[in-house]
Design an enzyme around this catalytic site. Structure first.
Site, short mmCIF file in Angstrom:
data_model
loop_
_atom_site.label_atom_id
_atom_site.label_comp_id
_atom_site.label_asym_id
_atom_site.label_seq_id
_atom_site.Cartn_x
_atom_site.Cartn_y
_atom_site.Cartn_z
N SER A 151 92.11 50.60 -29.03
CA SER A 151 91.82 52.01 -28.82
C SER A 151 93.12 52.74 -28.51
O SER A 151 94.14 52.12 -28.21
CB SER A 151 90.85 52.16 -27.64
OG SER A 151 90.81 53.48 -27.14
N TYR A 164 87.15 50.84 -19.44
CA TYR A 164 87.39 50.80 -20.89
C TYR A 164 88.89 50.72 -21.18
O TYR A 164 89.33 49.94 -22.03
CB TYR A 164 86.78 52.06 -21.52
CG TYR A 164 86.83 52.12 -23.02
CD1 TYR A 164 85.85 51.52 -23.80
CD2 TYR A 164 87.85 52.83 -23.67
CE1 TYR A 164 85.87 51.60 -25.18
CE2 TYR A 164 87.88 52.91 -25.05
CZ TYR A 164 86.90 52.30 -25.80
OH TYR A 164 86.92 52.38 -27.18
#
Length: 260
Positions: A151, A164
């Site tokens: 990400s 996350y």
């Protein structure tokens, strides 16, 4: 006029690709893209019905697809899936660790159970599934490809997504650890770092006018990315074209990280 010679560099014919979390969203786009490049794909999710629906969609396009539902955070379930593929003489040549979840809450308010759930799904599952795949790739002696999905937060922190961010930062380093241990067995382990992509998981952000405007104003491309825009990088990393690329993360973000 001479016919251009075909190149095998990006041809995935004869390969079998497992894409975790591929019943929808980015995972489905990646499974579709790998299948279009010639791979036989295995769709994965936690529900039999959504996996079956995704397989049906791919087969309706003339693509080679099958499915298996299991929880990628459950070590026994993952081992059972690979044991069944062994019995069925199915060899996973390409693994895409895509399964992931998001949970937004400030760190000071984040329960340990929610932290652990995000870490387990986004990071630990990649270790569990890759371990089973790599053992078999090494034993076969024919190498393989592992593509982990990172990400922007593998590189940059964002408020309210601490678990996350930690997981995706871990994906970057887990990818390097895989390369360090498995490159000698002709296994290339790399990662893709998507930017802000139009997916169901981001739907609340997409519909938030303030956040939508921020994404478009902070990105040189001035737009969200589309799931299918990750396919080219995935095919590259899954193919012979990347045979000497290992331990890398390629950000597909429209230029967002370049201007931070």
């Amino acid at each position: 006029m001479h016919d251009r010679p075909t190149t095998p560099l990006f041809d995935l014919g004869g390969r079998t690709a497992l894409v975790t979390g591929s019943a929808r969203g980015i995972g489905f786009a990646l499974a579709q893209g790998l299948a279009t490049a010639g791979a036989a794909v295995i769709v994965n999710g936690t529900r039999d019905d959504t996996v079956a629906d995704a397989v049906a969609q791919l087969r309706a396009q003339g693509l080679n697809a099958q499915g298996r539902a299991f929880d990628v955070t459950d070590e026994a379930a993952v081992a059972a899936a690979f044991a069944q593929w062994d019995q069925d003489d199915v060899a996973i040549d390409i693994l895409v660790n895509n399964a992931g979840i998001q949970f937004r809450k400030p760190l000071v308010d984040l329960a340990l159970s929610d932290w652990q759930r995000v870490i387990d799904t986004n990071l630990t599952s990649a270790f569990i599934v890759a371990k089973e795949a790599a053992r078999r790739m090494i034993a076969r002696g024919t190498g393989g490809k592992i593509v982990n999905i990172g990400s922007l937060t593998s590189e940059a922190g964002r408020a309210t997504v601490g678990a996350y961010t930690a997981a995706k930062g871990g994906i970057k380093m887990l990818t390097r650890a895989m390369a360090a241990e498995w490159a000698a067995a002709n296994i290339q382990a790399n990662a893709i770092g998507p930017g802000y992509i139009l997916t169901d998981m981001n739907q609340a952000l997409i519909e938030n006018a303030t956040f939508d405007a921020w994404v478009k104003s902070s990105n040189p491309s001035q737009r969200w990315g589309k799931p299918e825009e990750l396919v080219g990088t995935a095919v590259y990393l899954a193919s012979a074209a990347s045979s000497y690329v290992n331990g890398q993360i390629i950000y597909v973000d429209g230029g967002w990280l370049a201007v931070l």
